[in-house]
Scaffold this motif. Structure first.
Motif: not given
Length: 200
Positions: A28, A120, A130
């Motif tokens: 991420r 998640r 997300d």
């Protein structure tokens, strides 16, 4: 260690709950310790398979990593474990750094592992999304705890560690507040017979 702990993203990541969480943070766009040059080397060194023997070394490296924080820090938690390095060492160190540098802000992410192993984040409506960043640890932990309490499927083995960790913590909190007596454990056949007689 110095420059070998530099991050190559705009944000630094800390985590608790297994190496999958570190990988999740890196994907991420955040840099956990394991994604620094020094962290990658250390992660691949096979000094001993015993984590308890490696832990002191990782604590020293982690302290050096956190001391370099000058940017926002994203904290990823799969379970609330007050004894973790994250909560015992890294977050208090960051709090001290924040008093000197307001650019170091904390963003907390509660994570839940789905049956297929996918991570998640839990938002305030107890939905898996997300991205669900909280500005306080307490709100993050509350969202995770409520999700585990209300939504978690006990048949999901991937989420059981977090569920049990939260149950242990809640039980300790109730006991320390004097709301429930400590759990008794039967040891051996004699104790089991006494327990049966007591219930009768």
């Amino acid at each position: 260690m110095g420059n070998h702990l530099e991050i190559d993203t705009p944000t630094l990541a800390l985590w608790s709950g297994g190496e999958a969480v570190s990988r999740y943070a890196a994907v991420r766009g955040h840099t956990p310790l394991e994604e620094t040059r020094f962290g990658r080397v250390l992660d691949r060194l096979v000094i001993t398979p015993d984590w308890d023997l490696k832990l002191p070394m990782w604590r020293v490296v982690s302290q050096a990593f956190v001391s370099r924080a000058t940017v926002p820090v994203h904290v990823f938690m799969r379970a609330y474990e007050p004894e973790s390095v994250l909560l015992l060492q890294e977050v208090p160190q960051l709090r001290a750094i924040q008093t000197m540098n307001p650019n170091v802000t904390l963003h907390w992410h509660p994570l839940y592992t789905q049956p297929d192993g996918t991570l998640r984040e839990v938002n305030s409506d107890l939905e898996l999304v997300d991205d669900a960043a909280y500005t306080s640890r307490d709100h993050c932990v509350a969202a995770l705890y409520q999700y585990l309490l209300r939504v978690h499927d006990r048949g999901n083995a991937q989420g059981e560690h977090a569920y049990r960790a939260h149950e242990r913590h809640a039980r300790r909190q109730r006991q320390s507040a004097g709301l429930t007596p400590p759990r008794r454990q039967c040891r051996g056949p004699a104790m089991a017979r006494r327990a049966v007689r007591w219930r009768a």
